[in-house]
Write a protein that holds these residues in place. Structure first.
Motif, PDB file in Angstrom:
ATOM      1  N   GLU A   1       0.821  -1.321  -0.096  1.00  0.00           N
ATOM      2  CA  GLU A   1       0.043   0.068  -0.079  1.00  0.00           C
ATOM      3  C   GLU A   1       0.694   1.196  -0.024  1.00  0.00           C
ATOM      4  N   GLU A   2       1.992   1.247   0.729  1.00  0.00           N
ATOM      5  CA  GLU A   2       2.925   2.362   0.666  1.00  0.00           C
ATOM      6  C   GLU A   2       3.402   2.631  -0.732  1.00  0.00           C
ATOM      7  N   ILE A   3       3.716   1.619  -1.622  1.00  0.00           N
ATOM      8  CA  ILE A   3       3.988   1.870  -2.854  1.00  0.00           C
ATOM      9  C   ILE A   3       2.946   2.518  -3.877  1.00  0.00           C
ATOM     10  N   MET A   4       1.829   1.845  -3.642  1.00  0.00           N
ATOM     11  CA  MET A   4       0.701   2.490  -4.353  1.00  0.00           C
ATOM     12  C   MET A   4       0.347   4.020  -3.962  1.00  0.00           C
ATOM     13  N   HIS A   5       0.533   4.285  -2.705  1.00  0.00           N
ATOM     14  CA  HIS A   5       0.135   5.761  -2.270  1.00  0.00           C
ATOM     15  C   HIS A   5       1.395   6.698  -2.878  1.00  0.00           C
ATOM     16  N   ARG A   6       2.445   6.067  -2.899  1.00  0.00           N
ATOM     17  CA  ARG A   6       3.571   6.964  -3.615  1.00  0.00           C
ATOM     18  C   ARG A   6       3.214   6.968  -5.146  1.00  0.00           C
ATOM     19  N   LEU A   7       2.395   6.064  -5.783  1.00  0.00           N
ATOM     20  CA  LEU A   7       2.162   6.214  -7.139  1.00  0.00           C
ATOM     21  C   LEU A   7       1.064   7.383  -7.364  1.00  0.00           C
ATOM     22  N   ALA A   8       0.133   7.020  -6.288  1.00  0.00           N
ATOM     23  CA  ALA A   8      -0.854   8.218  -6.472  1.00  0.00           C
ATOM     24  C   ALA A   8      -0.725   9.680  -6.286  1.00  0.00           C
ATOM     25  N   ASP A   9       0.705   9.686  -5.631  1.00  0.00           N
ATOM     26  CA  ASP A   9       1.185  11.193  -5.415  1.00  0.00           C
ATOM     27  C   ASP A   9       1.842  11.705  -6.630  1.00  0.00           C
ATOM     28  N   LEU A  10       2.156  10.933  -7.432  1.00  0.00           N
ATOM     29  CA  LEU A  10       3.179  11.283  -8.695  1.00  0.00           C
ATOM     30  C   LEU A  10       2.461  12.103  -9.550  1.00  0.00           C
ATOM     31  N   PRO A  11       2.864  13.275 -10.220  1.00  0.00           N
ATOM     32  CA  PRO A  11       2.484  14.102 -11.100  1.00  0.00           C
ATOM     33  C   PRO A  11       2.100  13.221 -12.408  1.00  0.00           C
ATOM     34  N   GLY A  12       1.345  14.210 -13.410  1.00  0.00           N
ATOM     35  CA  GLY A  12       1.104  13.559 -14.809  1.00  0.00           C
ATOM     36  C   GLY A  12      -0.140  12.876 -14.776  1.00  0.00           C
ATOM     37  N   ASP A  13      -0.388  12.160 -16.012  1.00  0.00           N
ATOM     38  CA  ASP A  13      -1.742  11.450 -16.285  1.00  0.00           C
ATOM     39  C   ASP A  13      -1.201  10.011 -15.616  1.00  0.00           C
ATOM     40  N   ARG A  14      -2.421   9.084 -15.583  1.00  0.00           N
ATOM     41  CA  ARG A  14      -2.284   7.821 -14.914  1.00  0.00           C
ATOM     42  C   ARG A  14      -3.143   6.741 -15.613  1.00  0.00           C
ATOM     43  N   LEU A  15      -2.710   5.649 -16.065  1.00  0.00           N
ATOM     44  CA  LEU A  15      -3.414   4.589 -16.574  1.00  0.00           C
ATOM     45  C   LEU A  15      -3.015   3.399 -15.823  1.00  0.00           C
ATOM     46  N   VAL A  16      -4.228   2.802 -15.332  1.00  0.00           N
ATOM     47  CA  VAL A  16      -4.230   1.832 -14.445  1.00  0.00           C
ATOM     48  C   VAL A  16      -4.659   0.468 -15.011  1.00  0.00           C
ATOM     49  N   VAL A  17      -4.051  -0.434 -15.355  1.00  0.00           N
ATOM     50  CA  VAL A  17      -4.246  -1.567 -16.150  1.00  0.00           C
ATOM     51  C   VAL A  17      -4.721  -3.105 -15.366  1.00  0.00           C
ATOM     52  N   GLU A  18      -5.877  -3.565 -15.492  1.00  0.00           N
ATOM     53  CA  GLU A  18      -6.406  -4.816 -14.688  1.00  0.00           C
ATOM     54  C   GLU A  18      -6.125  -4.669 -13.138  1.00  0.00           C
ATOM     55  N   PRO A  19      -6.427  -3.645 -12.505  1.00  0.00           N
ATOM     56  CA  PRO A  19      -6.337  -3.502 -11.007  1.00  0.00           C
ATOM     57  C   PRO A  19      -6.952  -4.407 -10.224  1.00  0.00           C
ATOM     58  N   ILE A  20      -6.790  -4.960  -8.838  1.00  0.00           N
ATOM     59  CA  ILE A  20      -7.509  -5.399  -7.868  1.00  0.00           C
ATOM     60  C   ILE A  20      -8.044  -4.357  -7.037  1.00  0.00           C
ATOM     61  N   SER A  21      -8.895  -4.697  -6.098  1.00  0.00           N
ATOM     62  CA  SER A  21      -9.900  -3.864  -5.549  1.00  0.00           C
ATOM     63  C   SER A  21      -8.992  -2.693  -4.905  1.00  0.00           C
ATOM     64  N   ARG A  22      -7.977  -3.130  -4.155  1.00  0.00           N
ATOM     65  CA  ARG A  22      -7.132  -2.198  -3.390  1.00  0.00           C
ATOM     66  C   ARG A  22      -6.247  -1.343  -4.084  1.00  0.00           C
ATOM     67  N   THR A  23      -5.788  -1.902  -5.456  1.00  0.00           N
ATOM     68  CA  THR A  23      -5.196  -0.976  -6.162  1.00  0.00           C
ATOM     69  C   THR A  23      -5.932   0.159  -6.841  1.00  0.00           C
ATOM     70  N   ARG A  24      -7.324  -0.502  -7.255  1.00  0.00           N
ATOM     71  CA  ARG A  24      -8.294   0.741  -7.765  1.00  0.00           C
ATOM     72  C   ARG A  24      -8.696   1.682  -6.831  1.00  0.00           C
ATOM     73  N   GLU A  25      -8.843   1.281  -5.532  1.00  0.00           N
ATOM     74  CA  GLU A  25      -9.269   2.223  -4.521  1.00  0.00           C
ATOM     75  C   GLU A  25      -8.128   3.299  -4.048  1.00  0.00           C
ATOM     76  N   ILE A  26      -6.877   3.080  -4.266  1.00  0.00           N
ATOM     77  CA  ILE A  26      -5.859   4.099  -4.043  1.00  0.00           C
ATOM     78  C   ILE A  26      -5.787   4.800  -5.169  1.00  0.00           C
ATOM     79  N   LEU A  27      -5.457   3.956  -6.487  1.00  0.00           N
ATOM     80  CA  LEU A  27      -5.014   4.789  -7.689  1.00  0.00           C
ATOM     81  C   LEU A  27      -6.346   5.410  -8.573  1.00  0.00           C
TER      82      LEU A  27
END
Length: 387
Positions: A108-134
């Motif tokens: 989860e820490e890595i996912m929150h660090r990804l969520a704080d990054l600038p720029g656009d984001r494309l999330v591919v085939e996420p599980i529930s926890r990944t989708r809720e954070i990103l």
């Protein structure tokens, strides 16, 4: 003088022949070396690069090497990030961060660090926890139908691609008041947050090497990942901060030693050709092996038992008994069964029906009947021998 001349002629005639053979053998060895070298080089250059699912360097069916190469050819700068530190170092406001769900994207820490990054984001085939954070403004609403799906939306990337083979995938919808664009029955959604486009696609199948050629799969995949001048591909193939598993023997060999190893292999092959001996024709030879009759009978009986061939076993027992009794009865090998039965019945004093059933009856129904048949045949043969 004549003998010396003949000896000289023989030496002159033989010597060139030997040299010619050595020269021919030398060219054969050189040709074999060239063929082996070309084969090894071709195998090395054309060998597939295995890898995990959506690995940007993998040429396997589930890899993403083809998509990454196509995007690079379009002039997009592609950064293949192996860890979160590389993603953070390359992320800028004009980049697109592609986050592909793998078995190792669970922290989860890595996912929150990804969520704080600038720029656009494309999330591919996420599980529930990944989708809720990103992509917190998106939630699961069901599944899509199997088959070719039309865009049915006004998203430019989707309308240009047209029909896409998604298969059965999750469908998403808005989780709050943010406007969410839904395409392909909800398999592809996009919304804008803080001036950034956040796109979620529920399956990665259409992006893999084996699925790009189906309908509009390649067009949609390239449109999604090639919208920005720089794209960061993050599909972790190992846990953060840990090694990728046990090293193979080739990983333990230093780079400068590889050529020495290959040269040693080549030397071994050439030595094998040089020291090899031509195998002559096969020679039949009688082996001094004596097999006892009891072992032969026991082995044959086990074979019959393993295949449940009670009929063949009974036939072998009856045939052997008749062959041993025929000389004592004064009958030939082709004697009529009725005459055999009559002669045996007279010698044994048993009813002809019983003798006929024992010598020419049906196959035994089970192993017990087969054992009883063997005993009856032995009893009849003993009585004939004693009469």
């Amino acid at each position: 003088m004549s003998a010396d001349t003949d000896r000289t002629d023989v030496t002159t005639a033989v010597a060139p022949t030997v040299r010619q053979r050595l020269r021919s053998a030398r060219w054969v060895v050189v040709a074999l070396i060239v063929i082996v070298a070309v084969a090894l080089l071709t195998t090395y250059l054309t060998a597939p690069n295995p890898g995990a699912r959506m690995d940007p360097t993998s040429t396997s069916a589930d890899g993403a090497r083809a998509l990454v190469s196509l995007v690079r050819d379009r002039g997009v700068e592609v950064v293949e990030a192996s860890d979160i530190a590389a993603v953070e170092a390359a992320a800028t406001p004009d980049t697109l961060v592609v986050v592909v769900q793998t078995y190792f994207l669970i922290d989860e820490e890595i996912m929150h660090r990804l969520a704080d990054l600038p720029g656009d984001r494309l999330v591919v085939e996420p599980i529930s926890r990944t989708r809720e954070i990103l992509a917190p403004e998106v939630k699961r609403s069901g599944t899509t139908d199997y088959g070719g799906d039309a865009p049915d939306c006004d998203l430019r990337e989707a309308t240009r691609a047209g029909t896409v083979q998604f298969g059965i995938a999750d469908a998403y919808e808005a989780a709050g008041d943010v406007a969410v664009t839904r395409c392909y029955g909800g398999a592809l959604v996009r919304y804008t947050e803080d001036g950034r486009n956040i796109t979620v696609v529920s399956t990665a199948d259409f992006m893999t090497n084996s699925e790009l050629l189906k309908e509009g799969n390649a067009a949609l995949a390239m449109n999604l990942v090639g919208t920005n001048p720089r794209m960061i591909w993050y599909a972790p193939q190992q846990p953060e901060g840990e090694s990728g598993g046990a090293a193979s023997i080739f990983d333990l060999i230093p780079d400068r030693v590889n050529w020495i190893v290959w040269q040693l292999c080549l030397v071994v092959v050439l030595l094998a050709f040089w020291r090899g001996r031509r195998i002559g024709p096969l020679v039949a030879e009688k082996l001094p092996v004596v097999v006892r009759a009891s072992e032969t009978v026991e082995g044959r009986g086990r074979l019959y038992r393993s295949t449940r061939s009670r009929d063949r076993a009974a036939e072998a027992l009856r045939t052997a008994a008749l062959q041993r009794m025929s000389p004592r009865l004064g009958l030939g090998p082709a004697a009529d069964p009725a005459a055999v039965v009559q002669s045996v019945a007279e010698r044994c004093g048993q009813p002809p029906q019983t003798v006929a059933y024992t010598l020419f009856g049906p196959p035994p129904a089970d192993d017990t009947h087969l054992v009883n048949l063997a005993r009856e045949l032995d009893n009849i043969e003993r009585q004939v021998a004693q009469s």
